[in-house]
Design a protein around this motif. Sequence first.
Motif, PDB file in Angstrom:
ATOM      1  N   MET A 194       0.859  -1.188   0.000  1.00 29.32           N
ATOM      2  CA  MET A 194       0.000   0.000   0.000  1.00 29.32           C
ATOM      3  C   MET A 194       0.895   1.237   0.000  1.00 29.32           C
ATOM      4  SD  MET A 194      -2.976   0.923   2.748  1.00 29.32           S
ATOM      5  CE  MET A 194      -4.194   2.181   2.382  1.00 29.32           C
ATOM      6  N   ASP A 195       0.851   1.991  -1.085  1.00 37.65           N
ATOM      7  CA  ASP A 195       1.681   3.190  -1.212  1.00 37.65           C
ATOM      8  C   ASP A 195       0.893   4.393  -0.712  1.00 37.65           C
ATOM      9  OD1 ASP A 195       3.344   5.246  -1.852  1.00 37.65           O
ATOM     10  OD2 ASP A 195       3.468   4.794  -3.993  1.00 37.65           O
ATOM     11  N   LEU A 196       1.223   4.858   0.489  1.00 39.61           N
ATOM     12  CA  LEU A 196       0.457   5.957   1.085  1.00 39.61           C
ATOM     13  C   LEU A 196       0.615   7.259   0.323  1.00 39.61           C
ATOM     14  CD1 LEU A 196       0.950   5.285   4.893  1.00 39.61           C
ATOM     15  CD2 LEU A 196      -1.078   4.872   3.491  1.00 39.61           C
ATOM     16  N   SER A 197       1.668   7.394  -0.483  1.00 42.19           N
ATOM     17  CA  SER A 197       1.833   8.621  -1.259  1.00 42.19           C
ATOM     18  C   SER A 197       0.789   8.742  -2.366  1.00 42.19           C
ATOM     19  CB  SER A 197       3.236   8.710  -1.856  1.00 42.19           C
ATOM     20  OG  SER A 197       3.470   7.674  -2.776  1.00 42.19           O
ATOM     21  N   GLU A 198       0.076   7.663  -2.682  1.00 34.29           N
ATOM     22  CA  GLU A 198      -1.035   7.749  -3.620  1.00 34.29           C
ATOM     23  C   GLU A 198      -2.244   8.450  -2.988  1.00 34.29           C
ATOM     24  OE1 GLU A 198      -1.978   3.905  -5.100  1.00 34.29           O
ATOM     25  OE2 GLU A 198      -0.026   3.598  -6.049  1.00 34.29           O
ATOM     26  N   PHE A 199      -2.275   8.496  -1.675  1.00 40.69           N
ATOM     27  CA  PHE A 199      -3.348   9.157  -0.942  1.00 40.69           C
ATOM     28  C   PHE A 199      -2.901  10.542  -0.450  1.00 40.69           C
ATOM     29  CE2 PHE A 199      -3.996   4.656  -0.657  1.00 40.69           C
ATOM     30  CZ  PHE A 199      -5.370   4.481  -0.785  1.00 40.69           C
ATOM     31  N   ILE A 200      -1.697  10.593   0.102  1.00 49.08           N
ATOM     32  CA  ILE A 200      -1.143  11.828   0.672  1.00 49.08           C
ATOM     33  C   ILE A 200       0.198  12.060  -0.022  1.00 49.08           C
ATOM     34  CG2 ILE A 200      -0.435  13.003   2.791  1.00 49.08           C
ATOM     35  CD1 ILE A 200      -2.228  10.952   4.316  1.00 49.08           C
ATOM     36  N   LYS A 201       0.195  12.915  -1.030  1.00 46.29           N
ATOM     37  CA  LYS A 201       1.345  13.036  -1.938  1.00 46.29           C
ATOM     38  C   LYS A 201       2.659  13.279  -1.210  1.00 46.29           C
ATOM     39  CE  LYS A 201       3.066  15.857  -5.766  1.00 46.29           C
ATOM     40  NZ  LYS A 201       2.816  17.057  -6.606  1.00 46.29           N
ATOM     41  N   ASP A 202       2.648  14.188  -0.227  1.00 47.94           N
ATOM     42  CA  ASP A 202       3.893  14.606   0.424  1.00 47.94           C
ATOM     43  C   ASP A 202       4.143  13.923   1.760  1.00 47.94           C
ATOM     44  OD1 ASP A 202       4.499  16.311  -1.669  1.00 47.94           O
ATOM     45  OD2 ASP A 202       3.513  18.033  -0.748  1.00 47.94           O
ATOM     46  N   ILE A 203       3.503  12.800   1.999  1.00 45.91           N
ATOM     47  CA  ILE A 203       3.577  12.182   3.323  1.00 45.91           C
ATOM     48  C   ILE A 203       5.023  11.905   3.742  1.00 45.91           C
ATOM     49  CG2 ILE A 203       3.103   9.884   2.337  1.00 45.91           C
ATOM     50  CD1 ILE A 203       1.743   9.184   5.029  1.00 45.91           C
ATOM     51  N   PHE A 230     -15.532  -0.441  16.567  1.00 45.18           N
ATOM     52  CA  PHE A 230     -16.853  -1.046  16.392  1.00 45.18           C
ATOM     53  C   PHE A 230     -17.414  -1.449  17.752  1.00 45.18           C
ATOM     54  CE2 PHE A 230     -15.422  -1.887  11.951  1.00 45.18           C
ATOM     55  CZ  PHE A 230     -16.456  -1.216  11.305  1.00 45.18           C
ATOM     56  N   ASN A 231     -17.981  -0.505  18.444  1.00 48.01           N
ATOM     57  CA  ASN A 231     -18.558  -0.748  19.763  1.00 48.01           C
ATOM     58  C   ASN A 231     -19.684  -1.775  19.711  1.00 48.01           C
ATOM     59  OD1 ASN A 231     -19.156  -0.003  22.623  1.00 48.01           O
ATOM     60  ND2 ASN A 231     -21.053   0.738  21.700  1.00 48.01           N
ATOM     61  N   GLU A 232     -20.435  -1.777  18.607  1.00 50.59           N
ATOM     62  CA  GLU A 232     -21.667  -2.561  18.527  1.00 50.59           C
ATOM     63  C   GLU A 232     -21.437  -4.009  18.087  1.00 50.59           C
ATOM     64  OE1 GLU A 232     -21.054  -0.909  14.370  1.00 50.59           O
ATOM     65  OE2 GLU A 232     -20.515  -0.413  16.435  1.00 50.59           O
ATOM     66  N   ARG A 233     -20.226  -4.347  17.663  1.00 55.72           N
ATOM     67  CA  ARG A 233     -19.972  -5.674  17.108  1.00 55.72           C
ATOM     68  C   ARG A 233     -19.261  -6.578  18.107  1.00 55.72           C
ATOM     69  NH1 ARG A 233     -17.699  -4.527  10.985  1.00 55.72           N
ATOM     70  NH2 ARG A 233     -19.523  -3.365  10.223  1.00 55.72           N
ATOM     71  N   GLU A 234     -19.593  -7.871  18.036  1.00 54.93           N
ATOM     72  CA  GLU A 234     -18.878  -8.831  18.871  1.00 54.93           C
ATOM     73  C   GLU A 234     -17.434  -8.975  18.387  1.00 54.93           C
ATOM     74  OE1 GLU A 234     -19.458 -13.438  20.200  1.00 54.93           O
ATOM     75  OE2 GLU A 234     -21.252 -12.179  19.992  1.00 54.93           O
ATOM     76  N   ASP A 235     -17.259  -9.096  17.068  1.00 50.24           N
ATOM     77  CA  ASP A 235     -15.915  -9.111  16.480  1.00 50.24           C
ATOM     78  C   ASP A 235     -15.550  -7.674  16.122  1.00 50.24           C
ATOM     79  OD1 ASP A 235     -13.560  -9.425  15.123  1.00 50.24           O
ATOM     80  OD2 ASP A 235     -14.423 -10.530  13.431  1.00 50.24           O
ATOM     81  N   LYS A 236     -14.658  -7.092  16.872  1.00 51.91           N
ATOM     82  CA  LYS A 236     -14.338  -5.680  16.716  1.00 51.91           C
ATOM     83  C   LYS A 236     -13.146  -5.425  15.784  1.00 51.91           C
ATOM     84  CE  LYS A 236     -16.169  -4.833  21.329  1.00 51.91           C
ATOM     85  NZ  LYS A 236     -17.493  -4.472  20.814  1.00 51.91           N
ATOM     86  N   THR A 237     -12.602  -6.491  15.194  1.00 51.41           N
ATOM     87  CA  THR A 237     -11.465  -6.344  14.293  1.00 51.41           C
ATOM     88  C   THR A 237     -11.875  -5.540  13.062  1.00 51.41           C
ATOM     89  OG1 THR A 237     -10.640  -8.493  15.009  1.00 51.41           O
ATOM     90  CG2 THR A 237      -9.667  -7.557  13.023  1.00 51.41           C
ATOM     91  N   ILE A 238     -11.029  -4.594  12.678  1.00 53.30           N
ATOM     92  CA  ILE A 238     -11.342  -3.707  11.560  1.00 53.30           C
ATOM     93  C   ILE A 238     -10.775  -4.268  10.266  1.00 53.30           C
ATOM     94  CG2 ILE A 238     -10.916  -1.393  10.613  1.00 53.30           C
ATOM     95  CD1 ILE A 238     -10.932  -0.444  13.597  1.00 53.30           C
ATOM     96  N   ARG A 239     -11.622  -4.281   9.255  1.00 49.37           N
ATOM     97  CA  ARG A 239     -11.230  -4.676   7.910  1.00 49.37           C
ATOM     98  C   ARG A 239     -11.421  -3.480   6.990  1.00 49.37           C
ATOM     99  NH1 ARG A 239     -13.904  -8.376  10.713  1.00 49.37           N
ATOM    100  NH2 ARG A 239     -12.940 -10.417  10.946  1.00 49.37           N
ATOM    101  N   ILE A 240     -10.580  -3.397   5.963  1.00 50.26           N
ATOM    102  CA  ILE A 240     -10.725  -2.301   5.008  1.00 50.26           C
ATOM    103  C   ILE A 240     -10.984  -2.856   3.621  1.00 50.26           C
ATOM    104  CG2 ILE A 240      -9.204  -0.815   6.360  1.00 50.26           C
ATOM    105  CD1 ILE A 240      -7.104  -1.241   4.109  1.00 50.26           C
ATOM    106  N   PHE A 241     -11.565  -2.010   2.773  1.00 46.34           N
ATOM    107  CA  PHE A 241     -11.821  -2.366   1.381  1.00 46.34           C
ATOM    108  C   PHE A 241     -10.847  -1.579   0.526  1.00 46.34           C
ATOM    109  CE2 PHE A 241     -14.311  -2.222  -2.629  1.00 46.34           C
ATOM    110  CZ  PHE A 241     -14.435  -3.589  -2.817  1.00 46.34           C
ATOM    111  N   LEU A 242      -9.918  -2.288  -0.127  1.00 44.45           N
ATOM    112  CA  LEU A 242      -8.852  -1.637  -0.885  1.00 44.45           C
ATOM    113  C   LEU A 242      -8.618  -2.390  -2.178  1.00 44.45           C
ATOM    114  CD1 LEU A 242      -6.593   0.589  -0.762  1.00 44.45           C
ATOM    115  CD2 LEU A 242      -5.103  -1.187   0.166  1.00 44.45           C
ATOM    116  N   GLU A 243      -8.703  -1.651  -3.298  1.00 45.93           N
ATOM    117  CA  GLU A 243      -8.464  -2.236  -4.622  1.00 45.93           C
ATOM    118  C   GLU A 243      -9.300  -3.496  -4.825  1.00 45.93           C
ATOM    119  OE1 GLU A 243      -4.229  -2.718  -4.790  1.00 45.93           O
ATOM    120  OE2 GLU A 243      -3.861  -0.563  -4.957  1.00 45.93           O
ATOM    121  N   ASP A 244     -10.593  -3.378  -4.516  1.00 52.15           N
ATOM    122  CA  ASP A 244     -11.566  -4.457  -4.715  1.00 52.15           C
ATOM    123  C   ASP A 244     -11.305  -5.688  -3.853  1.00 52.15           C
ATOM    124  OD1 ASP A 244     -12.946  -2.962  -6.672  1.00 52.15           O
ATOM    125  OD2 ASP A 244     -11.491  -3.595  -8.190  1.00 52.15           O
TER     126      ASP A 244
END
Length: 202
Positions: free
Chosen positions: A1-10, A140-154
């Motif tokens: 994951m290249d963060l400079s694609e989101f924040i150019k000058d990071i 995720f206060n409301e979920r039993e499984d609080k692990t965070i997942r992201i959606f990236l490049e399909d």
Amino acid sequence: MDLSEFIKDIYHDLPFLPRDLPPWEIINNLEKTIKHLLSNLETTNYKIVNQVAIHETALVENGVTIKPNTIIGPRCTIKAGSYLRNGVYLVSDVVIGANCEIKQSILFKNSRAAHLNYIGNSLIGEDVNLEAGSILANHFNEREDKTIRIFLEDKIVETNAIKFGSLIGDHSRIGANSVLNPGTILYVKSVVPRLTHVDQLG
């Protein structure tokens, strides 16, 4: 994951950031990172008290609470009633409106959070505007499984984190009273309409 694609000058603005770390790991390590930076920060232009560094050109109004391991960069403004905690880095020319809460986040240059925002465990790019009342949820206060997942490049990516807010690309606009679910990923120049609930895995 290249963060400079989101924040150019990071990596130009924050050259100490490891290029191989995803955003949730950068955020999870942010307090430790800032603590290390404070020990090496040039004190000529910063006043450092109780692990809080404020640049001489920054404006912090009365009634602001700033917890340890915070860096307020050049020409930043923080309005009355705001609360910064658990590791916050405002790079430069950032405006935090009245009664905002910023937790364990980095905001890059020329970004603005209007009054009554909550920004939790997030990376906010350059020239991002968050209108009043917008919420970047980080748990995720409301979920039993609080692990965070992201959606990236399909694809769905496991972060193995239970606290991560949003990665918001440069020049994005977040409308008033919108809510971004934990793990929201927004590319450059994204627009979130007012009163929107962003759930990328819904």
